[in-house]
Design a protein around this motif. Structure first.
Motif, PDB file in Angstrom:
ATOM      1  N   LYS A  29     -29.951  70.952 -81.853  1.00  0.00           N
ATOM      2  CA  LYS A  29     -30.810  71.499 -80.796  1.00  0.00           C
ATOM      3  C   LYS A  29     -31.631  72.675 -81.316  1.00  0.00           C
ATOM      4  N   TYR A  30     -31.001  73.561 -82.101  1.00  0.00           N
ATOM      5  CA  TYR A  30     -31.711  74.703 -82.661  1.00  0.00           C
ATOM      6  C   TYR A  30     -32.857  74.230 -83.552  1.00  0.00           C
ATOM      7  N   ALA A  31     -32.565  73.281 -84.446  1.00  0.00           N
ATOM      8  CA  ALA A  31     -33.580  72.800 -85.377  1.00  0.00           C
ATOM      9  C   ALA A  31     -34.721  72.103 -84.643  1.00  0.00           C
ATOM     10  N   GLU A  32     -34.380  71.309 -83.636  1.00  0.00           N
ATOM     11  CA  GLU A  32     -35.419  70.584 -82.895  1.00  0.00           C
ATOM     12  C   GLU A  32     -36.365  71.548 -82.183  1.00  0.00           C
ATOM     13  N   ARG A  33     -35.812  72.587 -81.555  1.00  0.00           N
ATOM     14  CA  ARG A  33     -36.667  73.546 -80.841  1.00  0.00           C
ATOM     15  C   ARG A  33     -37.565  74.298 -81.829  1.00  0.00           C
ATOM     16  N   PHE A  34     -37.002  74.680 -82.968  1.00  0.00           N
ATOM     17  CA  PHE A  34     -37.814  75.370 -83.974  1.00  0.00           C
ATOM     18  C   PHE A  34     -38.908  74.454 -84.501  1.00  0.00           C
ATOM     19  N   ASN A  35     -38.580  73.191 -84.755  1.00  0.00           N
ATOM     20  CA  ASN A  35     -39.567  72.267 -85.321  1.00  0.00           C
ATOM     21  C   ASN A  35     -40.667  71.899 -84.341  1.00  0.00           C
TER      22      ASN A  35
END
Length: 344
Positions: free
Chosen positions: A45-51
């Motif tokens: 979830k963290y990576a998806e929001r950042f990307n």
């Protein structure tokens, strides 16, 4: 019809050209190696929001518990493998900063954070994200079956009826375990705190190497009482596990998840971009999905199964004390209690 082969060739050429551009973009995308102790079920979830904001930067996660990740960073001091630390205890980052392993950087918008969540140096070596807070998971079904009452205080856990029914994290490998030990010392002073831990040790069935494991074990009925942290306890209860979340009356230890750039990174600009995003309002709203206390004032909304006054229950944590005395405290804890630790 006689032009069909030409159009087909033209479409093929365009497709190949677009494919080449996409391949170049993929090759040119920057990959950041990010060391973390964030719970595994939140990393994607963290990576998806950042990307969504920065599709040109990809994240390669390296995850382990706080103690293990801190030891790994220290072992790699002369040959750093990480670009960024995103989600490690502030007490660990204070240690790393003392070893001159962090690249000072003031992320864009850092002035919008609560000052308690920002390193006092200028520019700061690290910035906080959210706070995780000690709590106890109590399995109501197993407790009733075995005649083990729900505790209301830390002292309760030293009573004879809890013998063999308590699971706690090992502070040498778990940040949650260490915040517990450090907070007890700060609450009561060293002599009384070690006396308390002697009594608690008599009732411990095992020490785990993960801060979330004791709650998971209580949730599944493999333990009656799990000393853990509020986020995991609240999530398990929301998912329907037969647990009550207990916030001991003496006060709650806590630590911050924090972020920093590793000195020597070859991807400094991308690392700064990640740090800028990590303290943004979007990121703080993301942290608030699991944590009731976040770095940016005015963002946090109530979390299910958390008390409204959670901040008031948190002790006045001396992070400097916790960092400076960490090795000494952990050595003493290991000398006294490590015999009940799970095998690594």
């Amino acid at each position: 019809m006689k032009n069909a082969p030409f159009h087909s060739l033209k479409k093929t050429a365009v497709a190949l050209a677009l494919g080449s551009v996409m391949a170049v973009q993929a090759v040119s995308a920057t990959e950041l190696t990010v060391y973390t102790a964030v719970e595994s079920d939140d990393l994607q979830k963290y990576a998806e929001r950042f990307n969504q904001a920065h599709p040109d930067i990809s994240i390669r996660w390296v995850r382990d518990s706080t103690g293990v990740m801190t030891a790994r960073l220290l072992a790699e001091k002369e040959n750093p493998r990480a670009d960024v630390i995103w989600g490690l205890a502030a007490t660990s980052l204070l240690m790393l900063d003392k070893e001159e392993m962090l690249e000072p950087y003031a992320p864009a918008g850092v002035e919008n954070l609560d000052p308690k969540f920002v390193d006092v140096n200028n520019p700061p070596a690290w910035v906080g994200m959210d706070a995780w807070v000690a709590a106890v998971c109590y399995n109501t079904v197993e407790g009733e079956k075995l005649g083990v009452p729900m505790p209301t205080s830390w002292e309760d856990l030293t009573r004879p009826e809890y013998q063999g029914h308590v699971v706690m994290p090992n502070p040498n490998s778990s940040g949650t375990g260490y915040l517990d030990v450090s907070s007890w010392i700060q609450l009561w002073g060293e002599e009384k705190a070690w006396e308390f831990m002697d009594g608690l040790h008599n009732n411990i069935s095992r020490y785990t190497h993960s801060g979330s494991a004791p709650c998971n074990l209580a949730g599944s009925g493999e333990a009656v009482v799990g000393v853990s942290f509020a986020f995991r306890a609240a999530r398990l209860k929301s998912q329907g596990a037969p647990v009550e979340v207990v916030f001991p009356s003496e006060g709650l230890g806590w630590d911050m998840e924090a972020a920093a750039i590793v000195k020597g990174t070859q991807n400094l600009e991308a690392a700064k971009t990640l740090m800028d995003w990590a303290i943004s309002r979007d990121a703080n709203e993301l942290y608030n999905e699991g944590y009731a206390v976040v770095a940016m004032p005015g963002v946090a909304q109530p979390i299910e199964n958390y008390p409204a006054d959670i901040v008031d229950r948190m002790i006045n944590n001396d992070f400097s004390f916790s960092a400076v005395n960490r090795d000494r405290i952990l050595q003493e804890w290991q000398r006294r209690y490590d015999g009940k630790s799970e095998a690594r």
